[in-house]
Design a protein around this motif. Sequence first.
Motif, PDB file in Angstrom:
ATOM      1  N   LEU A  42      18.887  18.142  -4.325  1.00 54.85           N
ATOM      2  CA  LEU A  42      18.124  17.888  -3.105  1.00 54.85           C
ATOM      3  C   LEU A  42      18.043  16.385  -2.892  1.00 54.85           C
ATOM      4  CD1 LEU A  42      16.326  18.892  -0.763  1.00 54.85           C
ATOM      5  CD2 LEU A  42      14.380  18.775  -2.353  1.00 54.85           C
ATOM      6  N   ASP A  43      18.510  15.909  -1.758  1.00 57.62           N
ATOM      7  CA  ASP A  43      18.433  14.498  -1.397  1.00 57.62           C
ATOM      8  C   ASP A  43      17.057  14.254  -0.777  1.00 57.62           C
ATOM      9  OD1 ASP A  43      18.654  11.946  -0.379  1.00 57.62           O
ATOM     10  OD2 ASP A  43      20.478  12.331   0.767  1.00 57.62           O
ATOM     11  N   ILE A  44      16.226  13.469  -1.467  1.00 58.15           N
ATOM     12  CA  ILE A  44      14.857  13.210  -1.011  1.00 58.15           C
ATOM     13  C   ILE A  44      14.669  11.747  -0.601  1.00 58.15           C
ATOM     14  CG2 ILE A  44      13.849  15.098  -2.343  1.00 58.15           C
ATOM     15  CD1 ILE A  44      12.983  12.964  -4.425  1.00 58.15           C
ATOM     16  N   ARG A  85       0.863  -1.169   0.000  1.00 58.03           N
ATOM     17  CA  ARG A  85       0.000   0.000   0.000  1.00 58.03           C
ATOM     18  C   ARG A  85       0.902   1.221   0.000  1.00 58.03           C
ATOM     19  NH1 ARG A  85      -0.110   2.347   4.979  1.00 58.03           N
ATOM     20  NH2 ARG A  85       0.746   1.122   6.665  1.00 58.03           N
ATOM     21  N   GLU A  86       0.309   2.353  -0.269  1.00 55.13           N
ATOM     22  CA  GLU A  86       1.099   3.571  -0.211  1.00 55.13           C
ATOM     23  C   GLU A  86       1.367   3.907   1.239  1.00 55.13           C
ATOM     24  OE1 GLU A  86      -0.483   6.787  -2.414  1.00 55.13           O
ATOM     25  OE2 GLU A  86       0.976   8.204  -1.668  1.00 55.13           O
ATOM     26  N   HIS A  87       2.613   4.064   1.551  1.00 57.03           N
ATOM     27  CA  HIS A  87       2.990   4.387   2.923  1.00 57.03           C
ATOM     28  C   HIS A  87       3.695   5.733   2.907  1.00 57.03           C
ATOM     29  CE1 HIS A  87       4.537   4.077   6.969  1.00 57.03           C
ATOM     30  NE2 HIS A  87       5.740   4.341   6.510  1.00 57.03           N
ATOM     31  N   VAL A  88       3.132   6.673   3.605  1.00 59.31           N
ATOM     32  CA  VAL A  88       3.737   7.993   3.706  1.00 59.31           C
ATOM     33  C   VAL A  88       3.924   8.304   5.182  1.00 59.31           C
ATOM     34  CG1 VAL A  88       3.460  10.430   3.190  1.00 59.31           C
ATOM     35  CG2 VAL A  88       2.666   8.742   1.555  1.00 59.31           C
ATOM     36  N   ASN A  89       5.071   8.824   5.519  1.00 58.01           N
ATOM     37  CA  ASN A  89       5.395   9.204   6.883  1.00 58.01           C
ATOM     38  C   ASN A  89       4.334  10.200   7.378  1.00 58.01           C
ATOM     39  OD1 ASN A  89       6.555  10.201   9.206  1.00 58.01           O
ATOM     40  ND2 ASN A  89       8.621  10.224   8.349  1.00 58.01           N
ATOM     41  N   ASP A  90       3.486   9.773   8.309  1.00 54.68           N
ATOM     42  CA  ASP A  90       2.352  10.589   8.742  1.00 54.68           C
ATOM     43  C   ASP A  90       2.745  11.901   9.409  1.00 54.68           C
ATOM     44  OD1 ASP A  90       0.541   8.738   7.770  1.00 54.68           O
ATOM     45  OD2 ASP A  90       0.531   7.605   9.644  1.00 54.68           O
ATOM     46  N   ASN A  91       3.883  11.933  10.091  1.00 53.15           N
ATOM     47  CA  ASN A  91       4.238  13.166  10.780  1.00 53.15           C
ATOM     48  C   ASN A  91       5.088  14.098   9.902  1.00 53.15           C
ATOM     49  OD1 ASN A  91       6.739  11.995  10.775  1.00 53.15           O
ATOM     50  ND2 ASN A  91       6.842  11.657  12.981  1.00 53.15           N
ATOM     51  N   ASN A  92       5.235  13.745   8.632  1.00 50.42           N
ATOM     52  CA  ASN A  92       5.965  14.583   7.675  1.00 50.42           C
ATOM     53  C   ASN A  92       7.371  14.938   8.131  1.00 50.42           C
ATOM     54  OD1 ASN A  92       3.890  14.643   5.789  1.00 50.42           O
ATOM     55  ND2 ASN A  92       2.881  16.320   6.864  1.00 50.42           N
ATOM     56  N   SER A  93       8.019  14.067   8.866  1.00 48.89           N
ATOM     57  CA  SER A  93       9.356  14.360   9.382  1.00 48.89           C
ATOM     58  C   SER A  93      10.435  13.847   8.422  1.00 48.89           C
ATOM     59  CB  SER A  93       9.532  13.745  10.768  1.00 48.89           C
ATOM     60  OG  SER A  93       9.382  12.338  10.688  1.00 48.89           O
ATOM     61  N   TYR A  94      10.421  14.349   7.237  1.00 53.23           N
ATOM     62  CA  TYR A  94      11.425  13.968   6.257  1.00 53.23           C
ATOM     63  C   TYR A  94      12.679  14.797   6.467  1.00 53.23           C
ATOM     64  CZ  TYR A  94       7.281  11.953   4.197  1.00 53.23           C
ATOM     65  OH  TYR A  94       6.140  11.244   4.012  1.00 53.23           O
ATOM     66  N   ASN A  95      13.796  14.206   6.172  1.00 53.28           N
ATOM     67  CA  ASN A  95      15.074  14.884   6.321  1.00 53.28           C
ATOM     68  C   ASN A  95      15.627  15.225   4.948  1.00 53.28           C
ATOM     69  OD1 ASN A  95      15.122  14.605   9.173  1.00 53.28           O
ATOM     70  ND2 ASN A  95      15.659  12.445   8.894  1.00 53.28           N
ATOM     71  N   PHE A  96      15.075  16.247   4.313  1.00 48.89           N
ATOM     72  CA  PHE A  96      15.567  16.674   3.015  1.00 48.89           C
ATOM     73  C   PHE A  96      16.856  17.454   3.217  1.00 48.89           C
ATOM     74  CE2 PHE A  96      10.832  16.807   2.229  1.00 48.89           C
ATOM     75  CZ  PHE A  96      10.803  15.593   1.561  1.00 48.89           C
ATOM     76  N   LYS A  97      17.820  17.238   2.323  1.00 45.56           N
ATOM     77  CA  LYS A  97      19.086  17.945   2.453  1.00 45.56           C
ATOM     78  C   LYS A  97      19.545  18.417   1.079  1.00 45.56           C
ATOM     79  CE  LYS A  97      23.836  17.630   3.994  1.00 45.56           C
ATOM     80  NZ  LYS A  97      24.888  16.836   4.571  1.00 45.56           N
ATOM     81  N   VAL A 105       8.711  18.784  -4.353  1.00 49.29           N
ATOM     82  CA  VAL A 105       9.822  18.298  -5.169  1.00 49.29           C
ATOM     83  C   VAL A 105       9.912  16.783  -5.033  1.00 49.29           C
ATOM     84  CG1 VAL A 105      12.331  18.278  -5.455  1.00 49.29           C
ATOM     85  CG2 VAL A 105      11.149  20.452  -5.069  1.00 49.29           C
ATOM     86  N   ALA A 106       9.842  16.278  -3.818  1.00 53.64           N
ATOM     87  CA  ALA A 106       9.931  14.837  -3.581  1.00 53.64           C
ATOM     88  C   ALA A 106       8.788  14.076  -4.267  1.00 53.64           C
ATOM     89  CB  ALA A 106       9.913  14.552  -2.071  1.00 53.64           C
ATOM     90  N   MET A 107       7.581  14.646  -4.204  1.00 56.09           N
ATOM     91  CA  MET A 107       6.444  13.991  -4.849  1.00 56.09           C
ATOM     92  C   MET A 107       6.631  13.968  -6.351  1.00 56.09           C
ATOM     93  SD  MET A 107       4.212  12.840  -2.667  1.00 56.09           S
ATOM     94  CE  MET A 107       2.680  12.681  -3.548  1.00 56.09           C
TER      95      MET A 107
END
Length: 194
Positions: free
Chosen positions: A42-44, A15-27, A192-194
């Motif tokens: 950008l590292d996504i 299934r589609e799994h997306v980090n619910d708390n939006n705590s991505y570490n983009f650099k 950008v990540a999407m």
Amino acid sequence: MFNWFKKKKAKSNEREHVNDNNSYNFKWYEIGPDNPFNKRILDIRSFTLNMIATTSSREVAEKYDKLRSSMGDEYIGMRVNDSIVSHVNLVYPHNGTVLEGVVFKADSMDCKWDIYAYNDYFYFVRSWTGDLTFKAHFKITSDSLIVDAIEHAKADEIKDTINDVHFLLISHAMGRPFPHKVPDGITNEKEVAM
């Protein structure tokens, strides 16, 4: 040199799994020793390694599944819908070997492309739908592969088309890590990540 680009398979349910708390570490990596590319990137990976693409449409899933067995020869001679041809000059190192058949095949729904080569044309096909999106004429020399024309939808900007074809050839067909150009107008890192 490219170790930080290696993708590890994320374990997840289908299934589609997306980090619910939006705590991505983009650099962002500026041009320099930590960046093997001659552009700011950008590292996504914190997003892409934790997101699984799926569909809720049975029709799309069945179409995708059916297309996994295609060799792509049904696209020979096909035209891109409502298209024009733009002349380009994309040159890649090549050993002179003839290209014919499957160049790249999506192995999961996360990958949106299949690429075939027949009769001096690359066919770039959407893996979920089978839609022919780009058709690129190429020539092979003893040490190069030269893409000299791309058939694409009239509505597509040529600079975006060239970037897309170039990215797909390097990343998918050649299997090399390569950053994709961020589409104009997108500034939010999650977009950008999407």
